[in-house]
Design a protein around this motif. Structure first.
Motif, short mmCIF file in Angstrom:
data_model
loop_
_atom_site.label_atom_id
_atom_site.label_comp_id
_atom_site.label_asym_id
_atom_site.label_seq_id
_atom_site.Cartn_x
_atom_site.Cartn_y
_atom_site.Cartn_z
N UNK A 45 0.81 -0.92 0.46
CA UNK A 45 0.42 0.45 -0.14
C UNK A 45 0.79 1.38 0.24
N UNK A 46 1.28 2.06 -1.10
CA UNK A 46 1.94 2.95 -1.30
C UNK A 46 0.83 4.63 -1.53
N UNK A 47 0.61 5.16 -0.57
CA UNK A 47 -0.28 6.33 -0.51
C UNK A 47 0.48 7.80 -1.45
N UNK A 48 -1.03 8.13 -2.29
CA UNK A 48 -0.06 8.48 -3.42
C UNK A 48 -0.40 10.66 -3.18
N UNK A 49 0.20 10.92 -4.06
CA UNK A 49 0.85 12.80 -3.11
C UNK A 49 -0.31 13.50 -4.12
N UNK A 50 -0.72 14.34 -3.23
CA UNK A 50 -1.66 15.14 -4.04
C UNK A 50 -0.96 17.17 -4.36
N UNK A 51 -0.94 17.43 -5.41
CA UNK A 51 -0.50 18.18 -5.74
C UNK A 51 -1.74 18.93 -5.51
N UNK A 53 -3.13 23.31 -6.50
CA UNK A 53 -3.59 24.34 -7.69
C UNK A 53 -2.80 24.64 -8.12
N UNK A 54 -2.36 25.41 -7.28
CA UNK A 54 -1.18 26.01 -6.98
C UNK A 54 -0.36 25.53 -8.69
N UNK A 55 0.13 24.50 -7.51
CA UNK A 55 1.13 23.46 -8.21
C UNK A 55 0.98 22.96 -10.04
N UNK A 56 -0.41 22.53 -9.68
CA UNK A 56 -1.04 21.67 -10.85
C UNK A 56 -1.03 23.11 -11.91
N UNK A 57 -1.56 23.80 -11.66
CA UNK A 57 -1.59 25.76 -12.75
C UNK A 57 0.19 25.95 -13.16
N UNK A 72 5.17 18.35 -18.07
CA UNK A 72 4.38 17.47 -18.75
C UNK A 72 4.03 15.63 -17.96
N UNK A 73 5.30 15.08 -17.21
CA UNK A 73 5.58 14.68 -16.94
C UNK A 73 4.92 14.17 -14.91
N UNK A 77 2.41 12.53 -13.14
CA UNK A 77 2.75 12.00 -11.91
C UNK A 77 1.98 12.39 -11.24
N UNK A 78 1.10 13.93 -10.98
CA UNK A 78 0.61 14.00 -9.75
C UNK A 78 -1.20 14.02 -10.24
N UNK A 79 -1.40 13.68 -11.64
CA UNK A 79 -2.88 13.62 -11.52
C UNK A 79 -3.59 11.94 -11.32
N UNK A 80 -2.27 10.80 -11.00
CA UNK A 80 -2.42 9.85 -10.38
C UNK A 80 -3.01 9.34 -9.43
#
Length: 1521
Positions: A45-51, A53-57, A72-73, A77-80
């Protein structure tokens, strides 16, 4: 639950530290096919990290749709949402970065991406695998991007260091630690912010310390803060070790610098934590490491550091030689008297943090090493707490490693000081001898390491010489071999010695050693030690043979020594010995020499037909089965190959499966079921043999055999399941062409069909065995095996399954399982219930509404049965039925009013709704029954005992998911009603169980004369009993009068209703026992119900609303209820079970957040101790019945303390109780003393207190012995019970019937080392006893403590190592024990004879024996006391017996001493002749002669003739080889 011996690691002792797990062969002994083990994959079990709103922009701004770039990579990755996929994505970063050009450092996109990577890194938790993957990837950054990356990370780290919340410090500390662990970018960032990091660490230490002080008493919060503090100490240590150049480059150039000031602050904090006894031991230990490390980094010149540490340890306060900065920061603490624990932690820190290989430490370093050894050895006799003893043993082990490292310097002085014959090594060996049988596993393991290192130290010093002829090793070998084999420490020490001198040198001294060790394997407690020693010896012996013999002829000699004795024991040995040899020894032998299996098979098969064994011995057939089973389980043979080759036939295995010796059957079954590969295909022959076995062995009467059968079959089912999955994959992967080519071999689908048919046949056999009236063993076996089938073959949806138990179930079989609920054996009920729950969907589908209604009706009827097992049946039935979706419609609606609110709440599960309704129904019934019981308890006991309903309520509550309830409001109301009902029921039945004689004082006679007599008895006992119950005795006097009047006027021919007559008779025939059972079982169920409510239900704080179902006030009231009943109940069944519920409450209180609740155990404990001390005449505490529930009450309160705490409550309680148990004032009341002795007995027997209670054992022994001299019988009785508990606590649980068994004993040195305060106490008491017993007067004078003292001293045994480097001499005891031997009591003389043995050193035995013999009178003496003669002869007998048994090697001193003894015996020959009129002393003298003549043959080969003065009456002692 019973576990077959040998399955898994040994429970205790050095063998647990074996190089490989028991039963796992090394790679060299495993065939290539055996290595192909299909292991179940762990789902990571690996907890995914979330980006945000500012980082995504930002990433969207730089990402390109037409080609993949870094932005883009990262965006992808952040959207997974899957952590595993993000790991794969992160691994693609570096290849992409390396493809970028040299000018990419100026690209704003790269800077933005590095910023986001830095923010992501610091946001991830330390346990998330993503963090390590990200660090590993960033370690590969190109050189041109490193400055930019460091800049990004420095910015992120600076933000982290601004954290001010104490509870968020841990995250920052974890990040700092991660940065320094193989992460170049992290290290560079910390270097850039070195000052800020140091200041943060300094601040975090102070803040956490202050927060801990403010939360004193809140164990949950304090435990978290302790771990944070531990990390806050470790991180600066890592900083100093890994970034040392940053410190030493500028530290002493400017003492005003920020770095210097921060380091001084850290040093000051570390010494402060080291001295703080309130902190956890791990924090103090780490602080000791930090103190030495920081001092080492700051101290100059470094050569003087060892001298500084030596001065601190030895208490030499030399301020003049200490630098001013050190004195200002640490001077106050260091000038104080350092406690023992602080000294220990300082020693540990110095050993771990100083570089002992560094020759530059010079002579001061060598002196420090020896000083540390001196301090540690002095602490070993002072430290008594278990955690301190563990820490000391580890530190001594570290010292031996440091000494080995220091010998690299080749210092002549150090070699002299650490030689095996030196004083330091001698004292360390004494430490080993004292602790090698310590009760704590970890101490025994460390002792073994210490002993091995001491041998290596001497080996290093004398390297180049012949070790076999070395005097140190020769002397040590003789000492160890002279020890008796029941000494566990002997085995591991001999194993270490074998590694140094070799097996052959040991065998040259005594060729019978392998046989002696095998003989000791009939004791499970010694079997692991013995098998480990044998493994060390035969492995070393094999290496010696292979290195010295070029031919293979050595194998026959090796087999003769190590294999042949094994086979003989397997065929003819007793059950225990053969079992332990198979479990512990045989796998190791086969692992060392797999080829020996063919030798074993050849020998055993030759005699298998002739030696089939019996019910007590395995015979050759049983031995063959055992060897084959072990070999197959460890991958040394394939069963199919040996069966096809005719080496073992199916008929031979069948003989084993139905052998009259149970263990042979189990071994034959294990041969079929256990394999090295879990995916090995089960052959058709194996399946047929298994079915054959089930036909005859399901009804085994032995519980252990049943457990082993079920365990072996479980392994078989797992093998079928796992191999079927492999077969399914093979079938899917093969093409049609491959299937055609493979048609000559077994087709996967054909094997799978065989599996299915086999499992179906197994289930048929098992269900057939569950017929009505089947025996308990049969039911247990069948239900256990069916439960394993249901569990193993319950595959997840979507996965193919070879077999499903659901498909084998029909309505008749469901009915069969439900009928098992009615069994009188609880374990059968449990197994049947668990199986039905696994099959409940199928079971419900096969039951119609009428059946469900009948089952529910039966459950309700059984819940009021007077038979306790019927109540349990009702509980299981209701727990099963609450899962039925239509239960309310079918039957519940008839009993209780329907609640529309429950229908509205659609989120509530069917089980929750039904459980609430069932509990409501049971509660309504029990409330009505309590109302009736208030009118007539006798009628209630006979017709509707209430405990069954309460039992069903508790059972229903225990299977509720309390963390996921939806009908919270209804449950709150229900809990409140349940608590009130419990109080009401308790009020009805408590007068009976709180009576001073609850077993028979309930009047039940309908005779008016008898009733009057009982009334008179109750009036007589009332003043001595404080219960109001006897003021108004509840007898059926008036009722019986009315009934008798009715019977008198009733006409004989009148038609009387049979049912009514039966009820009347039942009411009048109720017995006292029925009432008592009803009352104490009701108390039991109330206690368990209240305990369940406290344990399972979340607590609601008083000031804030929550979803908790029970309030603080309710918990307090429940606590007061338990307190009242534990302290008032007289019936053991009642207070024992009240204790079970109270334990659940106290465990919950220790974990809750409410300060008032946490403090309650401490307050209750103080109150009850005060009440015990007060001697208040109005106190209701019970002084008889071993203080009744008071010990249980105090046990529960003390057991609630967290295991890792300082045990403050235990310390306070023991101090109070020991002062009460041994009062200084003789005129004080004896009742507090009796209570204290009874409570101490309970505490010393409580295994949960473990080693925490050991420091008080010596004081307990003193209290028991002094209490035995009290003139009050109650005190003497309680002292006797306490003494018995203490003997068990010190010497272990008695393992043999023989009182004089050599097990459960220890050497005098070990005893007085562990309990040094008993040395002067026992010596003084023994002197008093000897003076009393040795009176010249003829009248019988026996001191009360004589028996106790001799019993303790008789539990000790001598050791060849006694007397060397020992501060406690045994000599002062000898004259007093000898005088005790003159007691007029036979038993006392006998015990003094045994007690004398451990106090006489082996070298002093001949002198002591001759002295005793010379004291014997001549036949012409005017005054001959036969008691004195008898006591002296018994002492001579036991001294000689121990002396001769311990002598394995004859020398000139031994021969000379023996000659003197024989001469002295000859001078007193008249004692064996007719002039001696006492037959007892004549027999004792002859016993000495017989024993002496028997043992002499072992040591002398020539004939020795001894003549006494009178030639006619001379005796000849012929001693032949």
């Amino acid at each position: 639950m019973w576990e077959p011996p040998g399955r898994g690691a040994p429970r205790s002792g050095w063998p647990r530290r074996s190089r490989e797990p028991a039963g796992v062969p090394p790679a060299s002994g495993v065939s290539s096919s055996a290595k192909m083990v299909l292991k179940k994959k762990k789902e990571v079990q690996v907890d995914a990290f979330l980006l945000d709103h500012q980082q995504l922009e930002k990433l969207q701004k730089f990402s390109k749709a037409e080609e993949q770039n870094l932005a883009s990579l990262l965006l992808h990755c952040g959207q997974l949402n899957n952590g595993i996929q993000q790991i794969q994505c992160i691994k693609q970063i570096m290849p992409l970065v390396k493809m970028m050009d040299q000018n990419s450092a100026c690209d704003p996109m790269v800077k933005a991406c590095l910023d986001i990577l830095g923010e992501t890194y610091f946001s991830l938790s330390v346990k998330n695998p993503l963090k390590k993957v990200l660090a590993s990837s960033l370690n590969g950054l190109p050189e041109q991007l490193m400055p930019l990356a460091v800049q990004s990370f420095v910015r992120c780290l600076r933000e982290e260091l601004k954290t001010t919340d104490t509870y968020l410090y841990r995250k920052v500390l974890d990040n700092l630690a991660s940065c320094m662990e193989d992460f170049s970018l992290g290290k560079a960032s910390i270097k850039n912010l070195f000052e800020e990091v140091l200041q943060f660490l300094q601040k975090s230490l102070l803040d956490i310390q202050e927060e801990n002080r403010q939360n004193s008493g809140n164990r949950v919060v304090q435990t978290r803060l302790m771990h944070d503090l531990l990390m806050a100490i470790k991180v600066p240590m890592m900083l100093v070790q890994k970034l040392q150049e940053n410190i030493q480059g500028s530290l002493w150039k400017n003492h005003e610098s920020c770095i210097w000031q921060s380091m001084c602050s850290l040093l000051k904090s570390s010494i402060s934590f080291l001295m703080d006894e309130t902190l956890l031991q791990t924090v103090q230990t780490t602080s000791g490491l930090a103190f030495i490390l920081f001092t080492k980094a700051m101290y100059e010149p470094a050569e003087e550091l060892p001298s500084l540490v030596s001065d601190l340890l030895l208490g030499l306060k030399k301020h003049t030689s200490m630098p001013a900065w050190f004195v200002s920061n640490c001077g106050t603490q260091c000038t104080e008297e350092l406690s023992d624990s602080v000294l220990l932690f300082l020693c540990h820190g110095a050993l771990a943090m100083l570089d002992w290989k560094n020759i530059s430490m010079g002579e001061s370093g060598e002196k420090l090493l020896l000083d540390i050894a001196s301090v540690l050895l002095s602490l070993s006799s002072v430290l008594k707490e278990s955690n301190m003893i563990i820490c000391l043993s580890r530190t001594v082990a570290i010292w031996t490693n440091s000494a080995l490292a220091a010998l690299v310097s080749d210092s002549p002085n150090l070699k002299i000081k650490l030689n095996g014959n030196s004083e330091v090594i001698g004292k360390l060996l004494q430490y080993v001898y004292t602790h090698w049988e310590h009760p704590l596993d970890v101490v025994r393991h460390q002792t073994k390491s210490i002993f091995r290192n001491l041998l290596q130290i001497h080996q290093t010093i004398v390297s180049g010489y012949n070790l076999k002829s070395d005097p140190f090793f020769a002397r040590l070998t003789k000492y160890l071999l002279s020890l008796e084999w029941h000494v566990k420490g002997k085995y591991a020490s001999l194993g270490c010695l074998v590694e140094c001198v070799g097996t052959e040198s040991i065998l040259q001294l005594d060729r019978t050693i392998p046989g002696q060790i095998l003989d000791m394997m009939n004791d499970q407690s010694l079997a692991p030690y013995a098998s480990d020693l044998l493994e060390t010896m035969f492995t070393n012996h094999k290496v010696q043979f292979t290195s010295s013999c070029k031919e293979s002829s050595w194998i026959d000699q090796w087999h003769d020594i190590w294999v042949s004795p094994l086979l003989l024991i397997l065929c003819e040995g007793n059950h225990d010995q053969t079992t332990y040899i198979i479990d512990y020894y045989l796998p190791k032998l086969l692992r060392c020499s797999p080829d020996s299996l063919s030798y074993m098979m050849r020998i055993l098969q030759a005699s298998a037909d002739a030696n089939l064994g019996s019910c007590t011995t395995r015979g050759a057939l049983g031995a063959l089965m055992a060897c084959l089973r072990t070999a197959r389980a460890h991958g040394h043979l394939e069963l199919s190959s040996i069966m096809s080759n005719g080496l073992v036939s199916a008929e031979c295995i069948k003989q084993g499966l139905v052998h009259q010796h149970n263990q042979v059957c189990i071994d034959a079954l294990g041969l079929l079921c256990e394999t090295h590969r879990s995916t090995e295909i089960v052959s058709k022959e194996e399946m047929q043999l298994i079915l054959f076995f089930l036909e005859y062995n399901l009804n085994s009467q032995s519980p252990s055999v049943r457990q082993q059968i079920c365990s072996s079959l479980r392994k078989l089912f797992c093998r079928i399941q796992e191999s079927s999955q492999v077969l399914y994959k093979l079938e899917q992967n093969k093409t049609k062409q491959e299937l055609l080519e493979d048609s000559t071999r077994r087709h996967p689908s054909g094997i799978l069909q065989q599996y299915k048919d086999f499992m179906s046949s197994v289930c048929d056999r098992l269900f057939e065995a569950l017929f009505p009236g089947s025996s308990h063993p049969t039911r247990f076996s069948a239900l256990t095996i069916l439960g394993s089938v249901a569990e193993i073959f319950s595959v997840p949806k979507g996965q193919v399954h070879v077999f499903k138990l659901d498909q084998e179930i029909d309505s008749a079989r469901v009915q069969t399982l439900i009928q098992c609920f009615a069994s009188t054996f609880e374990e059968v009920k449990v197994l049947a219930f668990e199986l039905v729950m696994k099959l409940r969907d199928v079971a419900f589908s096969l039951q119609d509404s009428e059946n469900i209604d009948l089952l529910f009706q039966a459950a309700m009827d059984l819940s009021t049965s007077t038979k306790p097992y019927d109540c349990a049946t009702a509980s299981y039935l209701l727990n099963f039925l609450v899962y039925h979706k239509e239960l309310h419609r079918i039957c519940l609606g008839k009993w209780i009013e329907h609640s529309p609110q429950m229908d509205e709440n659609t989120s509530a599960s069917t089980m929750e709704k039904n459980t609430l309704a069932v509990i409501k129904l049971l509660l309504v019934n029990v409330e009505e029954e309590i109302f009736q019981a208030k009118k007539s308890l006798l009628r209630a006991a006979a017709l509707f005992p209430m405990y069954g309903r309460v039992h069903c309520i508790t059972g229903a509550l225990q299977q509720l998911p309390f963390n996921n309830l939806t009908l919270v409001t209804e449950w709150k109301q229900m809990v409140a009603r349940l608590i009130l009902m419990s109080y009401e029921l308790s009020a009805v039945v408590s007068p009976v169980v709180q009576s001073s004689s609850p077993e028979g004082l309930i009047p039940m006679d309908n005779d008016s004369e008898m009733a009057d007599r009982l009334q008179m008895i109750l009036r007589e006992i009332q003043p001595q009993d404080t219960n109001d119950y006897f003021m108004q005795a509840k007898i059926l006097k008036e009722h019986c009068k009315i009934e008798s009047e009715k019977l008198a006027v009733r006409k004989p021919m009148e038609n009387i209703c049979t049912e009514m007559r039966g009820k009347e008779r039942q009411m009048c025939d109720v017995t006292a026992q029925m009432v008592l059972v009803c009352c104490w079982r009701s108390m039991k169920e109330v206690s368990l119900l209240l305990g369940t409510l406290c344990k399972l239900l979340p607590t609601q704080a008083a000031s804030e609303p929550s979803d908790g179902l029970i309030t603080v006030d309710q918990v307090k009231n429940i606590g007061d209820y338990f307190k009242h009943h534990l302290l008032q109940s007289r019936h053991r069944g009642a207070f024992e079970l009240a204790y079970a519920g109270f334990v659940q409450l106290t465990e919950m209180l220790s974990r809750c957040n409410s300060r008032s609740l946490r403090k309650m155990p401490e307050q209750w404990l103080s109150c009850v101790l005060e009440e015990i001390k007060s001697c208040d005449p109005s106190s209701t505490l019970c002084a008889t019945r071993r203080s009744a529930g008071i010990p249980f009450y105090i046990q529960a309160l003390l057991a609630s303390e967290p295991k890792k705490s300082k045990a403050d409550l235990l310390k306070m309680t023991m101090k109070e109780l020991l002062s009460l148990a041994a009062p200084l004032n003789e005129s004080s009341s004896v009742i507090p003393q009796v209570h204290a002795l009874n409570i101490l007995r309970a505490l010393f027997r409580d295994t949960r207190l473990g080693e925490n209670i050991m420091p008080y054992v010596a004081d307990g022994i003193q209290a028991a012995i002094l209490g035995f001299m009290s003139p009050v019988w109650a005190v003497r009785n309680s002292s006797t019970l306490l003494f018995s508990a203490l003997i068990t606590r010190i010497f272990g649980v008695k393992r043999e019937k023989d009182e004089n068994s050599k097990k459960n004993r220890m050497t005098g040195r070990e005893f007085f080392s562990r309990f040094p305060s008993l040395y002067p106490f026992l010596l003084k008491q023994l002197e008093v006893v000897a003076n009393t017993s040795n009176s010249e007067a003829e009248e019988l004078k026996i001191h009360p403590s004589l028996f106790l003292l001799l019993l303790i001293l008789g539990k000790l045994y001598p050791s060849p190592m006694d007397g060397t480097y020992s501060a406690l001499s045994m000599a002062p005891f000898v004259p007093f024990i000898i005088r005790c031997g003159h007691s007029p009591v036979y038993r006392s003389r006998e015990m003094s004879g045994r007690a004398l043995v451990p106090f006489v050193m082996v070298s002093e035995v001949p002198h002591t024996v001759t002295s005793l013999l010379r004291e014997l009178p001549d036949c012409t003496s005017p005054c001959i006391r036969q008691n004195n003669i008898h006591g002296t002869l018994l002492q001579v007998f036991h001294l000689l017996q121990s002396y001769l048994e311990s002598k394995q090697f004859v020398n000139s001193d031994f021969q000379r001493g023996l000659g003197d003894i024989i001469t002295c015996i000859g001078t007193k020959l008249w004692l064996a002749k007719r002039p001696n009129p006492c037959l007892v002393t004549r027999a004792a003298y002859l016993d000495v002669l017989v024993m002496l003549s028997t043992h002499l043959g072992k040591f002398q080969k020539q004939e020795l003739v001894l003549e006494t003065g009178d030639e006619k009456n001379g005796i000849l002692l012929w001693v032949k080889a």
